[in-house]
Design a protein around this motif. Structure first.
Motif, PDB file in Angstrom:
ATOM      1  N   ALA A  22      -4.592   7.765  -3.422  1.00 35.01           N
ATOM      2  CA  ALA A  22      -3.545   7.391  -2.454  1.00 35.01           C
ATOM      3  C   ALA A  22      -4.163   6.675  -1.256  1.00 35.01           C
ATOM      4  O   ALA A  22      -3.628   5.669  -0.767  1.00 35.01           O
ATOM      5  CB  ALA A  22      -2.793   8.642  -2.005  1.00 35.01           C
ATOM      6  N   ALA A  23      -5.335   7.174  -0.791  1.00 34.52           N
ATOM      7  CA  ALA A  23      -5.977   6.552   0.365  1.00 34.52           C
ATOM      8  C   ALA A  23      -6.438   5.132   0.035  1.00 34.52           C
ATOM      9  O   ALA A  23      -6.271   4.210   0.843  1.00 34.52           O
ATOM     10  CB  ALA A  23      -7.156   7.405   0.820  1.00 34.52           C
ATOM     11  N   VAL A  24      -6.996   4.947  -1.183  1.00 35.88           N
ATOM     12  CA  VAL A  24      -7.451   3.606  -1.601  1.00 35.88           C
ATOM     13  C   VAL A  24      -6.256   2.645  -1.610  1.00 35.88           C
ATOM     14  O   VAL A  24      -6.352   1.491  -1.163  1.00 35.88           O
ATOM     15  CB  VAL A  24      -8.128   3.677  -2.993  1.00 35.88           C
ATOM     16  CG1 VAL A  24      -8.361   2.277  -3.557  1.00 35.88           C
ATOM     17  CG2 VAL A  24      -9.437   4.438  -2.900  1.00 35.88           C
ATOM     18  N   CYS A  25      -5.114   3.148  -2.129  1.00 33.15           N
ATOM     19  CA  CYS A  25      -3.912   2.301  -2.173  1.00 33.15           C
ATOM     20  C   CYS A  25      -3.508   1.877  -0.761  1.00 33.15           C
ATOM     21  O   CYS A  25      -3.110   0.739  -0.528  1.00 33.15           O
ATOM     22  CB  CYS A  25      -2.749   3.031  -2.833  1.00 33.15           C
ATOM     23  SG  CYS A  25      -3.002   3.251  -4.587  1.00 33.15           S
ATOM     24  N   GLU A  26      -3.630   2.819   0.185  1.00 38.00           N
ATOM     25  CA  GLU A  26      -3.248   2.494   1.556  1.00 38.00           C
ATOM     26  C   GLU A  26      -4.175   1.431   2.142  1.00 38.00           C
ATOM     27  O   GLU A  26      -3.732   0.481   2.805  1.00 38.00           O
ATOM     28  CB  GLU A  26      -3.279   3.753   2.425  1.00 38.00           C
ATOM     29  CG  GLU A  26      -1.920   4.412   2.493  1.00 38.00           C
ATOM     30  CD  GLU A  26      -1.965   5.781   3.121  1.00 38.00           C
ATOM     31  OE1 GLU A  26      -2.939   6.079   3.837  1.00 38.00           O
ATOM     32  OE2 GLU A  26      -1.031   6.558   2.885  1.00 38.00           O
ATOM     33  N   VAL A  27      -5.479   1.594   1.859  1.00 32.80           N
ATOM     34  CA  VAL A  27      -6.453   0.613   2.355  1.00 32.80           C
ATOM     35  C   VAL A  27      -6.092  -0.770   1.812  1.00 32.80           C
ATOM     36  O   VAL A  27      -6.036  -1.768   2.551  1.00 32.80           O
ATOM     37  CB  VAL A  27      -7.883   1.013   1.928  1.00 32.80           C
ATOM     38  CG1 VAL A  27      -8.871  -0.114   2.244  1.00 32.80           C
ATOM     39  CG2 VAL A  27      -8.303   2.280   2.648  1.00 32.80           C
ATOM     40  N   ALA A  28      -5.809  -0.823   0.482  1.00 35.79           N
ATOM     41  CA  ALA A  28      -5.481  -2.110  -0.138  1.00 35.79           C
ATOM     42  C   ALA A  28      -4.182  -2.682   0.441  1.00 35.79           C
ATOM     43  O   ALA A  28      -4.075  -3.898   0.655  1.00 35.79           O
ATOM     44  CB  ALA A  28      -5.372  -1.929  -1.650  1.00 35.79           C
ATOM     45  N   SER A  29      -3.206  -1.803   0.712  1.00 35.18           N
ATOM     46  CA  SER A  29      -1.921  -2.276   1.258  1.00 35.18           C
ATOM     47  C   SER A  29      -2.139  -2.955   2.603  1.00 35.18           C
ATOM     48  O   SER A  29      -1.542  -3.999   2.898  1.00 35.18           O
ATOM     49  CB  SER A  29      -0.948  -1.125   1.473  1.00 35.18           C
ATOM     50  OG  SER A  29      -0.835  -0.383   0.322  1.00 35.18           O
ATOM     51  N   ILE A  30      -3.008  -2.323   3.424  1.00 34.07           N
ATOM     52  CA  ILE A  30      -3.252  -2.903   4.749  1.00 34.07           C
ATOM     53  C   ILE A  30      -3.919  -4.280   4.606  1.00 34.07           C
ATOM     54  O   ILE A  30      -3.612  -5.227   5.331  1.00 34.07           O
ATOM     55  CB  ILE A  30      -4.092  -1.941   5.606  1.00 34.07           C
ATOM     56  CG1 ILE A  30      -3.275  -0.677   5.880  1.00 34.07           C
ATOM     57  CG2 ILE A  30      -4.493  -2.598   6.935  1.00 34.07           C
ATOM     58  CD1 ILE A  30      -4.047   0.434   6.544  1.00 34.07           C
TER      59      ILE A  30
ATOM     60  N   ALA B 161       0.414   9.373  -6.701  1.00 33.39           N
ATOM     61  CA  ALA B 161      -0.871  10.066  -6.487  1.00 33.39           C
ATOM     62  C   ALA B 161      -0.718  11.156  -5.426  1.00 33.39           C
ATOM     63  O   ALA B 161      -1.247  12.266  -5.590  1.00 33.39           O
ATOM     64  CB  ALA B 161      -1.933   9.055  -6.070  1.00 33.39           C
ATOM     65  N   SER B 162       0.021  10.861  -4.362  1.00 33.11           N
ATOM     66  CA  SER B 162       0.212  11.879  -3.306  1.00 33.11           C
ATOM     67  C   SER B 162       0.937  13.085  -3.874  1.00 33.11           C
ATOM     68  O   SER B 162       0.571  14.233  -3.603  1.00 33.11           O
ATOM     69  CB  SER B 162       1.076  11.360  -2.169  1.00 33.11           C
ATOM     70  OG  SER B 162       0.472  10.332  -1.550  1.00 33.11           O
TER      71      SER B 162
ATOM     72  N   LEU C 244      -8.995  14.155  -5.910  1.00 33.92           N
ATOM     73  CA  LEU C 244      -9.078  12.853  -6.584  1.00 33.92           C
ATOM     74  C   LEU C 244      -7.808  12.028  -6.353  1.00 33.92           C
ATOM     75  O   LEU C 244      -7.871  10.844  -6.015  1.00 33.92           O
ATOM     76  CB  LEU C 244      -9.307  13.030  -8.087  1.00 33.92           C
ATOM     77  CG  LEU C 244     -10.713  13.527  -8.458  1.00 33.92           C
ATOM     78  CD1 LEU C 244     -10.840  13.673  -9.971  1.00 33.92           C
ATOM     79  CD2 LEU C 244     -11.778  12.575  -7.921  1.00 33.92           C
ATOM     80  N   PHE C 245      -6.667  12.685  -6.521  1.00 37.90           N
ATOM     81  CA  PHE C 245      -5.414  11.933  -6.365  1.00 37.90           C
ATOM     82  C   PHE C 245      -5.180  11.541  -4.902  1.00 37.90           C
ATOM     83  O   PHE C 245      -4.617  10.481  -4.625  1.00 37.90           O
ATOM     84  CB  PHE C 245      -4.234  12.715  -6.944  1.00 37.90           C
ATOM     85  CG  PHE C 245      -4.118  12.525  -8.421  1.00 37.90           C
ATOM     86  CD1 PHE C 245      -3.235  11.585  -8.948  1.00 37.90           C
ATOM     87  CD2 PHE C 245      -4.912  13.244  -9.296  1.00 37.90           C
ATOM     88  CE1 PHE C 245      -3.154  11.386 -10.329  1.00 37.90           C
ATOM     89  CE2 PHE C 245      -4.841  13.050 -10.661  1.00 37.90           C
ATOM     90  CZ  PHE C 245      -3.961  12.124 -11.186  1.00 37.90           C
ATOM     91  N   ALA C 246      -5.635  12.388  -4.001  1.00 39.17           N
ATOM     92  CA  ALA C 246      -5.497  12.024  -2.582  1.00 39.17           C
ATOM     93  C   ALA C 246      -6.370  10.807  -2.284  1.00 39.17           C
ATOM     94  O   ALA C 246      -5.989   9.939  -1.500  1.00 39.17           O
ATOM     95  CB  ALA C 246      -5.915  13.206  -1.711  1.00 39.17           C
ATOM     96  N   ILE C 247      -7.533  10.736  -2.937  1.00 41.66           N
ATOM     97  CA  ILE C 247      -8.411   9.578  -2.727  1.00 41.66           C
ATOM     98  C   ILE C 247      -7.736   8.313  -3.274  1.00 41.66           C
ATOM     99  O   ILE C 247      -7.755   7.255  -2.640  1.00 41.66           O
ATOM    100  CB  ILE C 247      -9.792   9.816  -3.400  1.00 41.66           C
ATOM    101  CG1 ILE C 247     -10.544  10.888  -2.594  1.00 41.66           C
ATOM    102  CG2 ILE C 247     -10.604   8.528  -3.465  1.00 41.66           C
ATOM    103  CD1 ILE C 247     -11.859  11.319  -3.192  1.00 41.66           C
TER     104      ILE C 247
END
Ligand SMILES: Nc1ncnc2c1ncn2[C@@H]1O[C@H](COP(=O)(O)OP(=O)(O)OP(=O)(O)O)[C@@H](O)[C@H]1O
Length: 610
Positions: free
Chosen positions: A62-70, A106-107, A57-60
């Protein structure tokens, strides 16, 4: 042990020549599929799954945050950089920073939870495998190499964690990343995204090819790791023999040979792992160039902004490593499957001797109860026994009984089955036919624990552990107080000797008790048996390896030890046999009359065998 070394041994660093690949070892493909291995070990994650769920869950997050950052990066490029509007910078910049902090937390939480879950799983699985191994009969250990078992309990168990613990979490994380980054790329330009996806099957094909090869190498590596451990264990455990027979070079060569096989397998794995990255990288670069080319054309045609193209390229730049990671996970899981195969093999072995469950015991003897403290009446009734891997019987039609407190002497030529009799009494094996009774109850109707509480065995070689004198004496009764320990040591005539040791009862005895002499070890073992105070005692050649004065010295403690207990004394040593003892003389198991009971043995004369 192997035969003499076939070529000279280089005791220095192995030369280039020696490090050249040796003859290719036969491929050792795991016999179980990854799916089967997973199904086998997944139940062991019970109780720690929540850690893995948190990890995913927390890795997800982190991934969502990365998508939003891009996405914010694309926005800043179009709205701030292209228009040179600095005032529009601050809000997305702050949002980006916020996302980076959330992603970092989250990571951390995800990685930490996964590690805790993985370590707990490891601890539990290792405990279970060890507990299972301890239920197996000595026969299992006699047919296995200890070093290999140790490798299975450590490295192979660790590899399994990669399969069902951290590997699984990484798999979910990676799949989630692929979905998010691919989704974002489709959101920006679905037609361009489709172009990029044309290359995905190339990744998968490459991964599949590498995983198959990797799995084979991993299986070889696991196997040679076990063999290497065995060589080290055997060699170190028998160092005095190795040195006395000048076999150091031969032992070093054994290790070097096994190490070379291991080296080869590891080098193959490293080569495959190292090759996979660049191959994937080339595919990835081709994809990026295609995107940039098509993207540039789209910008010229006015259908895409620069920010849009950069964000798109960034999503793809994240997407491909994630897809590449899927392949890398396939390699790791292949290695794990090789280890799991070896652990599963052990877990599937069932002990030839088991405790009857209650209904079966009731069928056999309605009155049978697990023994608490027995009176010590032992009976062998027409017992036959053949070792599992032998065709000829070792014991045939063995019948005798010992009354509570009685001494029975068991003698006969070497290899005739005297020690086997003791193994049967302790249920290391069950008879092929006939019955063994304790206080009239078939010992198969008792739990092995209850049975063994009632019997103390002293084996030919007194087995001590590396703990202190006190630990060794109290081994059979860990709750014993110091007074009881000292009393047992006094009765065993070893208390004075212990007083001369540097830390008395707290003196460590060294590996297998080798810091004290054979006779001293024997008397410490007597003290252990005295303290355990069981009604039945089995003494298997208690004088082995002792000279006459030492043997004479332990006679009195031995008598004290036997006093009041049913004792089966297995011996060739006639000095031990008291006048009044009944003697069983075992002969080769060729006929029903091969066992003879001598009423009394006198004047040190050897009992005759029929
Ligand atoms: N685990 C085993 N598997 C197969 N055969 C075995 C095993 N242990 C012992 N044997 C065989 O069973 C026979 C009886 O062995 P056992 O150790 O009982 O003899 P013994 O009378 O106690 O000999 P000794 O007086 O030399 O100690 C021997 O031929 C031996 O080789």
């Amino acid at each position: 042990m192997r035969g003499p070394a076939e070529r000279p041994v280089n005791q220095e660093e192995p030369s280039e020549e020696e490090l050249k690949p040796m003859a290719q070892p036969p491929p050792v493909a795991p016999t179980v599929s990854i799916r089967k291995a997973f199904q086998q070990f997944w139940p062991y994650t019970h109780g720690v799954r929540r850690f893995f769920v948190i990890g995913v869950l927390f890795a997800i997050v982190a991934a969502v945050c990365e998508v939003a950052s891009i996405g914010l990066f694309g926005f800043i490029t179009d709205e701030v950089l292209s228009r040179q509007a600095l005032e529009a910078f601050w809000v997305p910049a702050l949002a980006w920073l916020g996302l980076a902090i959330v992603a970092g937390i989250a990571s951390f939480v995800g990685a930490y939870a996964t590690a805790v879950g993985g370590e707990r799983f490891l601890l539990r699985l290792r405990d279970k495998v060890f507990a299972h191994i301890q239920t197996l009969t000595p026969d299992f250990f006699e047919n296995r190499r200890l070093g290999d078992l140790m490798a299975r309990l450590t490295d192979d168990v660790e590899a399994i964690e990669e399969l069902v613990g951290s590997g699984l979490v990484r798999l979910f994380m990676t799949i989630a990343s692929v979905i998010f980054f691919a989704g974002a790329a489709f959101y920006i330009r679905w037609d361009l995204a489709l172009v990029t996806f044309v290359m995905v099957p190339a990744f998968l094909l490459v991964s599949k090819y590498f995983a198959a090869k990797f799995r084979n190498a991993a299986a070889r590596e696991r196997l040679s790791n076990g063999t290497m451990n065995s060589v080290i264990e055997e060699s170190l455990a028998n160092q005095s023999l190795v040195q006395a027979y000048n076999r150091q070079k031969a032992e070093a060569k054994r290790l070097h040979d096994e190490g070379s096989t291991w080296l080869q397998a590891n080098v193959t794995q490293a080569r495959l792992s190292a090759l996979y990255g660049p191959v994937a990288q080339v595919i990835q670069t081709i994809c990026l160039l295609v995107i940039l080319g098509v993207g540039a054309w789209e910008i010229v045609e006015g259908r895409l902004t620069i920010g849009g193209l950069l964000a798109f390229a960034a999503y793809v730049a994240y997407l491909y490593p994630a897809v590449q990671n899927l392949g890398q996970i396939a390699l790791t899981v292949s290695e794990a499957a090789a280890g799991s195969d070896r652990v599963m093999e052990i877990l599937q072995i069932r002990s030839a001797v088991t405790d009857r469950d209650a209904p079966a015991a009731t069928d056999r003897d309605a009155t049978a109860q697990p023994a608490t403290r027995s009176h010590g009446r032992v009976e062998f009734v027409d017992v036959d026994f053949t070792y599992p891997n032998r065709s000829r019987p070792t014991l045939r039609h063995l019948s005798f009984s010992a009354d509570p407190g009685e001494l029975i002497v068991c003698t006969g030529p070497s290899g005739v089955g005297k020690s086997t009799l003791a193994k049967l009494l302790l249920r290391f094996y069950d008879p092929s036919a006939g019955q063994i009774l304790l206080d009239g109850v078939d010992i198969r109707d008792m739990s092995r624990q209850a049975l063994r509480e009632n019997i103390t065995i002293l084996q030919q070689e007194s087995l001590l552990f590396s703990g202190t004198v006190r630990d060794n004496i109290a081994y059979g009764r860990p709750d014993a107080g110091m007074d009881d320990i000292v009393r047992a040591a006094v009765t065993a005539d070893v208390h004075d000797f212990i007083g001369t040791l540097p830390q008395q009862y707290d003196t460590p005895l060294g590996q297998r008790g080798r810091l004290v002499s054979g006779g001293q070890r024997q008397r410490i073992a007597f003290a252990r048996a005295i303290l355990r105070d069981s009604p039945v005692l089995v003494l298997d050649e208690p004088m082995t390896g002792l000279d006459s004065p030492t043997a004479a010295r332990i006679m009195e403690p031995l008598r004290r030890l036997m006093s009041g207990r049913t004792t089966i004394l297995i011996t060739h040593d006639l000095r031990l046999i008291p006048e009044t003892a009944r003697t069983i003389v075992l002969g080769p198991a060729q006929g029903p009359d091969s066992i003879r009971i001598e009423p009394v043995k006198r004047n040190g004369a050897t009992p005759r065998r029929v």
